[in-house]
Design an enzyme around this catalytic site. Structure first.
Site, short mmCIF file in Angstrom:
data_model
loop_
_atom_site.label_atom_id
_atom_site.label_comp_id
_atom_site.label_asym_id
_atom_site.label_seq_id
_atom_site.Cartn_x
_atom_site.Cartn_y
_atom_site.Cartn_z
N ARG A 196 0.79 -1.25 0.00
CA ARG A 196 0.00 0.00 0.00
C ARG A 196 0.82 1.29 0.00
O ARG A 196 0.24 2.37 -0.10
CB ARG A 196 -0.96 0.02 1.20
CG ARG A 196 -1.91 -1.17 1.29
CD ARG A 196 -2.77 -1.30 0.05
NE ARG A 196 -3.86 -2.26 0.25
CZ ARG A 196 -4.44 -2.93 -0.74
NH1 ARG A 196 -4.03 -2.74 -1.99
NH2 ARG A 196 -5.42 -3.77 -0.49
N ASP A 223 -1.44 -12.85 -1.69
CA ASP A 223 -2.33 -11.75 -2.10
C ASP A 223 -2.75 -10.96 -0.86
O ASP A 223 -3.91 -10.54 -0.73
CB ASP A 223 -3.55 -12.26 -2.86
CG ASP A 223 -4.30 -11.15 -3.59
OD1 ASP A 223 -3.79 -10.01 -3.60
OD2 ASP A 223 -5.40 -11.41 -4.12
#
Length: 429
Positions: free
Chosen positions: A61, A304
């Site tokens: 992120r 993931d």
């Protein structure tokens, strides 16, 4: 010189316990070893020693959504999960589609120093699928990008995908595809089947994934390129992969821990923590994916890992963001689904969580054998231990774990990156 002595570990869970002396970042001695005066000693007591894990699919992120995860917190979660290398996906803000962004991610990973952070470069500018990003510049940058993906978006234009695959051959890099034909998933909220019909969700057909995988395998075969398929979720995709590999196509594939364990039956609670892309499928798909991983049709496990802020999950299903945490729970889920079921032994776990992902990404110092002279990237696992997952206790800034309250087997008790202990007994060192 930094020295660590791991006493009484079972290499790959096999044979009698041995001592492993690590000196200066490499395995210096294996056998019955007396502890040097200045060595850090780890009492393994028969625990399983494996090469450190490699995750080909992580969302850190940063930059852009540091409220949900940072390279520092994501690296901590990875180290606690037994990882020594992770690949950070390109769907940041700004997108990692140029050398400036990928070098920032790479340098920040080196500053934190808990795992090797390898940035994944975008295939197309802005992940828009319209024109190729600067693949060559990113590959030749200080970050040395080896994997490119628009993950979160499919490179749906076959001409763009063909050009990316052709270009990748000159760079000797991998194109990793998020396989989802977008015209088949408009408004889709769950796997197309009985559960979605009962709950009133728009269906997400398995063919949306399988058709793209089949198309891209053919494109890769004609280009002589290396294709990697992200987060395989259907039994049909496993069949396509087997067919392509039998033809000699240079294709590899990953499966996530959640697609090895969870099914669309979880959606009955309407809890958005279970919303993920691709969606949770049926029990028949789960069984086929496990068998394909054991067989080698699916090459490896990738998390993931997708952290989200509370407001992006604590809302109605249709508005919730897809994704789940995965770094700290991956080993335990693989132990539950593959080891305890007899589908893999611990050497097999090393193959799918360390060796194959390192080979796919071309990492020369990861996924190496447990032998004298090899890099000391290591994970020590207590196979007999159990732990209860609590999202707020995980190292990630986010807490969106689908395993909340679950009792899972196997605990990573220590992680070493080039001979330096990065995590031990559930704490970052």
């Amino acid at each position: 010189m930094n020295q660590v002595l791991i006493k009484g570990a079972r290499l790959y869970g096999e044979g009698d316990p041995v001592d492993v002396l690590v000196t200066g970042g490499t395995i210096a001695e294996i056998g019955s070893v007396s502890a040097p005066d200045d060595a850090e000693v780890i009492e393994a007591n028969g625990q399983v020693l494996l090469p450190g894990f490699v995750d080909l699919h992580t969302h850190l992120r940063e930059p852009g959504r540091e409220d949900t995860e940072t390279i520092e917190t994501g690296s901590a979660a990875a180290a606690l999960g037994g990882y020594t290398a992770v690949f950070a996906m390109a769907n940041t803000d700004p997108v990692a589609d140029n050398s400036v962004i990928v070098e920032h991610v790479w340098r920040r990973g080196r500053e934190v120093g808990l795992v090797d952070v390898h940035p994944v470069g975008a295939v197309t500018v802005g992940l828009k699928g319209e024109r190729l990003a600067e693949l060559g510049t990113m590959a030749k940058s200080a970050a040395g990008v080896r994997v490119f993906s628009d993950d979160g978006h499919c490179v749906h234009d076959p001409l763009i995908m063909r050009r990316a695959l052709e270009y990748s051959t000159a760079l000797d890099v991998v194109i990793a595809q998020h396989a989802e034909e977008p015209r088949l998933t408009v408004g889709a909220q769950a796997h197309e089947g009985e559960q979605a019909s009962r709950l009133g969700y728009a269906g997400w057909p398995a063919s949306a994934e399988e058709s793209i995988v089949a198309r891209d395998c053919l494109l890769a075969e004609h280009a002589g390129a290396r294709l990697h398929v992200c987060h395989v979720s259907t039994s049909g995709t496993a069949d396509v992969l087997r067919w392509a590999k039998e033809r000699g196509t240079r294709v590899s594939a990953e499966v996530t821990p959640h697609h090895l364990l969870l099914t669309d039956e979880r959606l009955a609670t309407y809890d958005p923590v279970n919303k993920v892309n691709p969606p949770l499928r049926t029990n028949a798909d789960v069984e086929k994916l496990r068998a394909a991983l054991a067989e080698g049709v699916i090459d490896c496990v990738a998390t993931d890992h997708a952290p989200h802020a509370p407001q992006d999950k604590d809302c109605e299903w249709s508005a919730a963001r897809p994704g789940m945490l995965g770094l700290q729970t991956a080993l335990s889920v693989v132990a539950a689904t593959m080891v305890e079921t007899g589908l893999l032994d611990w050497r097999g776990v090393a193959k799918v969580m360390s060796e194959r992902p390192a080979e796919i990404a071309g990492l020369p110092d990861q996924g190496r054998p447990l032998a004298v002279g090899e890099p000391a990237n290591l994970a020590l696992v207590d196979p007999g231990a159990q732990w209860t997952v609590r999202g707020v206790e995980l190292a990630s800034l986010a807490a969106n774990t689908p395993y909340e309250g679950m009792r899972l087997p196997a605990v990573v008790t220590a992680t070493l990156l080039r001979g330096r202990v990065t995590a031990r007994e559930g704490k970052i060192c």
